[in-house]
Write an enzyme that holds these catalytic residues in place. Structure first.
Site, PDB file in Angstrom:
ATOM      1  N   SER A 186      54.495   6.074   9.441  1.00 19.03           N
ATOM      2  CA  SER A 186      53.753   6.763  10.491  1.00 19.03           C
ATOM      3  C   SER A 186      52.516   7.437   9.888  1.00 19.03           C
ATOM      4  O   SER A 186      51.691   6.775   9.260  1.00 19.03           O
ATOM      5  CB  SER A 186      54.663   7.768  11.201  1.00 19.03           C
ATOM      6  OG  SER A 186      54.048   8.273  12.379  1.00 19.03           O
ATOM      7  N   GLU A 244      51.945  -1.695  12.705  1.00 17.92           N
ATOM      8  CA  GLU A 244      52.855  -1.243  13.766  1.00 17.92           C
ATOM      9  C   GLU A 244      52.212  -0.063  14.484  1.00 17.92           C
ATOM     10  O   GLU A 244      51.254   0.523  13.989  1.00 17.92           O
ATOM     11  CB  GLU A 244      54.220  -0.850  13.188  1.00 17.92           C
ATOM     12  CG  GLU A 244      54.191   0.276  12.157  1.00 17.92           C
ATOM     13  CD  GLU A 244      54.262   1.666  12.746  1.00 17.92           C
ATOM     14  OE1 GLU A 244      54.794   1.837  13.862  1.00 17.92           O
ATOM     15  OE2 GLU A 244      53.765   2.606  12.099  1.00 17.92           O
ATOM     16  N   HIS A 252      58.290   2.393  14.720  1.00 16.52           N
ATOM     17  CA  HIS A 252      58.823   3.605  15.323  1.00 16.52           C
ATOM     18  C   HIS A 252      60.003   3.364  16.272  1.00 16.52           C
ATOM     19  O   HIS A 252      60.643   4.315  16.717  1.00 16.52           O
ATOM     20  CB  HIS A 252      57.726   4.334  16.100  1.00 16.52           C
ATOM     21  CG  HIS A 252      56.729   5.033  15.230  1.00 16.52           C
ATOM     22  ND1 HIS A 252      55.738   4.350  14.547  1.00 16.52           N
ATOM     23  CD2 HIS A 252      56.557   6.339  14.937  1.00 16.52           C
ATOM     24  CE1 HIS A 252      55.004   5.223  13.870  1.00 16.52           C
ATOM     25  NE2 HIS A 252      55.471   6.428  14.091  1.00 16.52           N
TER      26      HIS A 252
END
Length: 320
Positions: free
Chosen positions: A110, A222, A291
């Site tokens: 992230s 992502e 995620h």
């Protein structure tokens, strides 16, 4: 690229919030969670800090934590507790020579994408896009995610392993990946070092000293909870920056909660097929890494990556 030796039971692991803060009630839970994995947790000051609700203390406190973790010979690994925001504040303050001389197992994703790219490119340190303590290990650390995590960490230099998606509950078979665009890729091998991470963060590196280098690499992307229109904008930015032209192939992880509120009949997969329709390199969609919970595949960023493209199946292999 150097990947440190695998962690052993009883090793000291440093816990750090490089980005956003956690609640005071989560601190003991972090300790217990890491102990249950067989490691001895060492807590950074950043776990006790909160500025503005989105920063785990000042950049100096978080830098101090990271430098302490990399300097201490007894600490063998560094686990990021969560992502969020503000890890980019650390990039111009880190001692990259210190990190390069004292490599540790480093895990996070992230917002941590900032650090992962920098550690790969400035320190030749292989890192892991994998589960974080609060984000993934409290309530969502299922057997698949745990197995993938330890499998990636425990591989030794020169040891290859195959990427495997989780099982589809409806079919009982491994979830399939999709080759978005076929040209003359059948029965070919594509090689490159694995790089990438979160799309939003990757884009913020452009034009800086920490810009992602995709030349000759396998580019993994992502994202979470972004409008498809914004994904379009960011992907186009990467295209204009030459990042898709430079890389050897593209791997697309999950895009959790990425929807099109402007037009329900045009979904993410429709955009991706349009975006890559004239692209002359392989693009594989559907990797369960990102995620989306509870399944999270740990990706070894900086590892050698090999794609085997056949008529009916796409295989992905990693090697430290």
């Amino acid at each position: 690229m150097y990947f440190p030796e695998p962690l052993k039971q009883g090793d000291k692991v440093f816990l750090v919030c490089t980005s956003s803060p956690i609640f005071a009630g989560d601190i003991e839970k972090c300790k217990k969670t890491v102990k249950n994995l067989g490691f001895e947790p060492i807590l950074g000051e950043s776990l006790f800090e909160n500025i503005g609700g989105y920063m785990a203390g000042t950049p100096e406190i978080r830098i101090k934590d990271l430098h302490r973790a990399f300097s201490d010979d007894e600490i063998k690994g560094i686990f990021c507790v969560k992502g969020g925001f503000s890890a980019s504040q650390l990039l111009d303050k880190l001692d990259y020579q210190l990190i390069k001389k004292n490599p540790k197992v480093f895990v996070g994703y992230s917002d941590v994408t900032n650090l992962s790219i920098a550690f790969n490119q400035k320190c030749n340190l292989g890192v892991f896009h994998g589960p974080m303590v609060k984000s993934n290990m409290f309530n969502d650390f299922n057997e698949f995610t745990k197995k993938s995590f330890f499998n990636a960490l425990n591989k030794k230099k020169g040891e290859k392993w195959k990427f495997e998606n989780p099982t589809d509950e409806k079919t009982g078979a491994e979830k399939e990946t999709l080759l978005l665009y076929k040209k003359d890729f059948e029965n070919k091998k594509i090689n490159g070092e694995l790089t990438g991470g979160n799309l939003s963060i990757i884009v913020t590196t452009l034009g800086t000293d920490y810009e992602i280098d995709t030349k000759g690499k396998i580019f993994f992307i992502e994202e979470i909870e972004e409008e498809i229109s914004r994904i379009d904008r960011m992907m186009t930015h990467l295209k204009y920056a030459g990042k898709f032209e430079d890389c050897n192939a593209v791997l697309l992880g999950n895009f959790a909660g990425c929807e099109n509120t402007y037009g329900e009949n045009y979904e993410l997969i429709d955009f991706l097929k349009d975006f890559f329709k004239d692209y002359e390199k392989p693009v594989i969609y559907g990797l369960e890494s990102g995620h989306e919970k509870p399944d999270l595949i740990t990706m070894p960023m900086g590892a050698k990556c090999t794609l085997k493209i056949n008529e009916n199946i796409n295989e992905i292999y990693f090697e430290k």
